[in-house]
Design an enzyme around this catalytic site. Structure first.
Site, PDB file in Angstrom:
ATOM      1  N   ASN A 132       0.849  -1.189   0.000  1.00 30.61           N
ATOM      2  CA  ASN A 132       0.000   0.000   0.000  1.00 30.61           C
ATOM      3  C   ASN A 132       0.886   1.241   0.000  1.00 30.61           C
ATOM      4  OD1 ASN A 132      -1.956   1.923   0.304  1.00 30.61           O
ATOM      5  ND2 ASN A 132      -2.869   1.059   2.146  1.00 30.61           N
ATOM      6  N   ASN A 137      -5.889   6.501  -1.187  1.00 30.80           N
ATOM      7  CA  ASN A 137      -6.836   6.004  -2.194  1.00 30.80           C
ATOM      8  C   ASN A 137      -7.417   4.641  -1.841  1.00 30.80           C
ATOM      9  OD1 ASN A 137      -4.857   4.098  -2.804  1.00 30.80           O
ATOM     10  ND2 ASN A 137      -4.196   5.090  -4.691  1.00 30.80           N
ATOM     11  N   ASP A 138      -7.272   4.227  -0.592  1.00 30.54           N
ATOM     12  CA  ASP A 138      -7.764   2.903  -0.206  1.00 30.54           C
ATOM     13  C   ASP A 138      -9.265   2.759  -0.442  1.00 30.54           C
ATOM     14  OD1 ASP A 138      -5.189   2.447   0.525  1.00 30.54           O
ATOM     15  OD2 ASP A 138      -5.574   2.192   2.662  1.00 30.54           O
ATOM     16  N   GLY A 157      -5.974  -2.453   0.120  1.00 30.29           N
ATOM     17  CA  GLY A 157      -5.326  -1.167  -0.087  1.00 30.29           C
ATOM     18  C   GLY A 157      -4.052  -1.174  -0.892  1.00 30.29           C
ATOM     19  N   ASP A 159      -1.628  -1.015  -4.047  1.00 30.43           N
ATOM     20  CA  ASP A 159      -1.845  -0.144  -5.206  1.00 30.43           C
ATOM     21  C   ASP A 159      -0.601  -0.064  -6.087  1.00 30.43           C
ATOM     22  OD1 ASP A 159      -0.161   1.552  -3.688  1.00 30.43           O
ATOM     23  OD2 ASP A 159      -1.880   2.599  -2.823  1.00 30.43           O
ATOM     24  N   ASP A 324      -6.578 -13.539 -19.925  1.00 32.01           N
ATOM     25  CA  ASP A 324      -7.376 -14.361 -19.027  1.00 32.01           C
ATOM     26  C   ASP A 324      -8.374 -15.212 -19.819  1.00 32.01           C
ATOM     27  OD1 ASP A 324      -8.363 -14.844 -16.208  1.00 32.01           O
ATOM     28  OD2 ASP A 324     -10.193 -14.059 -17.109  1.00 32.01           O
ATOM     29  N   GLU A 353      -4.110 -17.783 -21.217  1.00 33.68           N
ATOM     30  CA  GLU A 353      -4.446 -18.752 -20.181  1.00 33.68           C
ATOM     31  C   GLU A 353      -5.310 -19.842 -20.829  1.00 33.68           C
ATOM     32  OE1 GLU A 353      -6.484 -18.955 -15.750  1.00 33.68           O
ATOM     33  OE2 GLU A 353      -7.446 -17.786 -17.319  1.00 33.68           O
TER      34      GLU A 353
END
Length: 611
Positions: A132, A137-138, A157, A159, A324, A353
């Site tokens: 974090n 900006n959490d 949190g 980032d 993905d 994937e």
């Protein structure tokens, strides 16, 4: 792939409930692109009623859908210089909206950028759980889920700034590239931290930072001669995506009507005996209820995804994509998506994937596969993930050996390398954010040494999962949150700070020091990046293989026995005949190969550079 809370939802049509300013996507383009024809999506209340015009741009087509809130404009940008170009939207001869559309200048050499390859070692990060760097900006007002570190499945949190703050740690470890799980906005009310249910694919989630922060991450990596790989999702968006909330048309997503569950049977994609209904439910079914399945057969959906992917490469200066759930989408659409990106960036790399448990089924998806060619199919996908090696590793080092169990599983995986058209360009791994942590599965340090030595010395592009290098554990059986724990030291109030040598425990230090030595050696070992493999059938749970490139030779020995073994070197004379001695790089000790015997300690790997 990943698991989410399941919600009940039947989606047919949702209309705008209030007026809003116009949204234009892509928000800009670049001068000098191979893909010079672009389709702008303009969104706003009743925007379809307007007629677009421009004295500066060549508008070649205007399209509308059943939803009056969308207007599609096709532009030809070839030979245009960087700058702002005016587009007006008119009604009855009156200008109602003005759009200043920017063509930016490309970075020098952008088209020839070099993607990740077998010389790289990729460090996989779940950003919410790594560090974090910006607590401010959490939680943000306009995104639903707020930070709650006490909730194992909540947002914690981590980032982009946290990743940037610890790039030197990752570089010291010996990794040369970062693959971060998705960072675009995910506005689900719960489990949004994994960010695979994206709600805006042009916007970094504000709880991770800004678009500019993401671009700065790439800049900081490139300063360190490292690479950035974006996790891209072509198969689905989240239920909260603004376009899902107001569909351009009914067929933008797959509907049954509304929700229909995938059967996860990716084999239907190449099975000549598959039923139509099974094929449809794999390809068109939703991954989970909160992830509507995008329709890649829809020309505008496909074009939107192509333009978005290219936009991110240019904007953030990316070095690759990991895609993905690649094999769940429409394979013709995915082929067109992949080829469009590779046509724009011929030296780029994309790994898909393809979570399948058979080498032939994996190899089918790699570019120029002869297996795909049998069905007239070429994915144009440069790289796939070696899930069969992962499967073998998760059994081989702990089971009672027999004819088909133990290290023979590893050997047999490589026997099928002939199926892959480009064996050095497949991603090899022992774990990721969807699997049991390797240190949970093999809690002994000696097993970690064996597994990581294997990963670092075989063909392909190795990927390691954040925290394994300090012994982090996690039990998939306890849920995804347990395999996605916070990295110790990533938060201000953490008592243990494993990012520094002085902050690590003795046990963490033992794991890190071994990993650092191994990974940094690999970084310089061209024989590992490009060399041919010669391996020998395991005997008494000892697996020996060689990597050979011109005059360079490396001998790898994996002793999975609980006891020391004396290896008879005569068996390997076809490779060793010209070598008298070597240097074992993990112990930094000389090895005499003239005696005909090699002592290998119990549960020990050896990497011997032959002289």
């Amino acid at each position: 792939m990943r698991h989410l809370i399941v919600i009940t939802f039947t989606l047919l049509w949702v209309g705008l409930s209030h007026s809003q300013q116009l949204k234009v996507e892509p928000p800009n383009w670049w001068s000098g692109m191979n893909r010079s024809v672009i389709e702008l999506m303009i969104y706003g209340d009743g925007v379809a009623k307007y007629t677009p015009a421009s004295d500066q741009l060549n508008i070649t087509a205007t399209d509308r859908t059943d939803n009056d809130n969308y207007l599609f404009i096709t532009l030809e940008t070839k030979d245009l210089q960087p700058g702002d170009y005016l587009i007006t939207l008119e009604e009855d001869g009156e200008v109602e909206h003005k759009i200043a559309y920017e063509l930016k200048a490309r970075r020098e050499g952008s088209a020839q950028r070099k993607g990740f390859d077998s010389s790289d070692l990729i460090y996989l990060i779940m950003p919410d759980r790594f560090a974090n760097g910006d607590p401010s900006n959490d939680s943000v007002d306009d995104l639903v889920e707020k930070a709650d570190r006490s909730n194992p499945g909540g947002r914690h949190g981590g980032d982009i700034q946290g990743i940037i703050d610890h790039l030197d740690y990752i570089k010291e470890l010996g990794a040369t590239a970062i693959w971060s799980t998705p960072l675009c906005e995910d506005n689900d009310s719960t489990y949004s931290y994994h960010t695979y249910a994206q709600s805006d694919v042009y916007q970094i989630d504000k709880r991770y930072g800004t678009n500019e922060d993401y671009r700065r991450l790439a800049e900081e990596l490139h300063k360190r001669d490292m690479k950035l790989i974006k996790d891209y999702v072509t198969n689905h968006w989240g239920l909260q995506h603004w376009m899902i909330q107001d569909l351009p048309d009914y067929d933008w997503i797959h509907q049954f009507p509304g929700y229909g569950q995938t059967n996860y049977r990716m084999t239907t994609q190449m099975d000549p005996n598959a039923s139509a209904i099974d094929t449809r439910h794999n390809e068109d079914g939703w991954f989970v209820r909160s992830m509507p399945d995008l329709n890649q057969r829809h020309p505008k959906v496909l074009n939107y995804l192509i333009q978005n992917a290219i936009w991110w490469v240019e904007y953030a200066d990316l070095d690759g994509f990991r895609v993905d759930t690649y094999s769940y989408g429409n394979k013709e659409g995915m082929t067109a998506w992949t080829k469009a990106i590779m046509d724009e960036y011929p030296n780029f790399n994309i790994v898909g994937e393809v979570w399948m448990h058979d080498q032939a089924q994996n190899a089918y998806w790699q570019k120029d596969s002869k297996l795909g060619a049998i069905q007239g199919f070429n994915s144009h996908l440069p790289s796939v993930m070696d899930f069969t090696l992962h499967n073998a590793v998760m059994e081989a080092f702990r089971e009672e050996p027999s004819w088909n169990k133990g290290l023979i599983r590893i050997y047999e995986n490589f026997v099928n390398d002939f199926l892959y058209p480009d064996i050095n360009n497949i991603l090899v791994f022992t774990e990721n954010h969807d699997t049991m942590r390797i240190n949970e599965f093999y809690p002994e340090f000696n097993d970690y040494r064996l597994v990581m030595t294997l990963l670092s010395t075989v063909r392909g592009i190795p990927q390691v999962y954040y925290g394994s290098e300090i012994g982090m554990r996690g039990d998939k059986g306890k849920g995804d949150a347990d395999i996605r724990r916070d990295f110790p030291g990533g938060w201000e109030d953490d008592e243990l700070i494993a990012f520094s040598a002085e902050g690590r425990t003795a046990e963490q230090g033992r794991y890190f020091d071994f990993s650092k030595k191994l990974f940094n050696w690999r970084k310089q070992a061209e024989v590992i990046h490009k060399g041919k493999t010669i391996h020998f059938v395991p005997r008494d749970e000892v697996y020996v293989y060689f990597r050979i490139l011109d005059d360079a030779r490396v001998m790898v020995v994996l002793n999975n026995n609980e006891n020391e073994v004396n290896l008879d070197l005569d068996r390997f004379s076809e490779v060793l005949s010209t070598n008298d001695n070597g240097m074992e790089i993990l112990s930094e000790s000389a090895v005499d190969l003239n005696s005909g015997q090699l002592k290998v300690a119990a549960k020990t790997p050896m990497i011997i550079e032959l002289k």
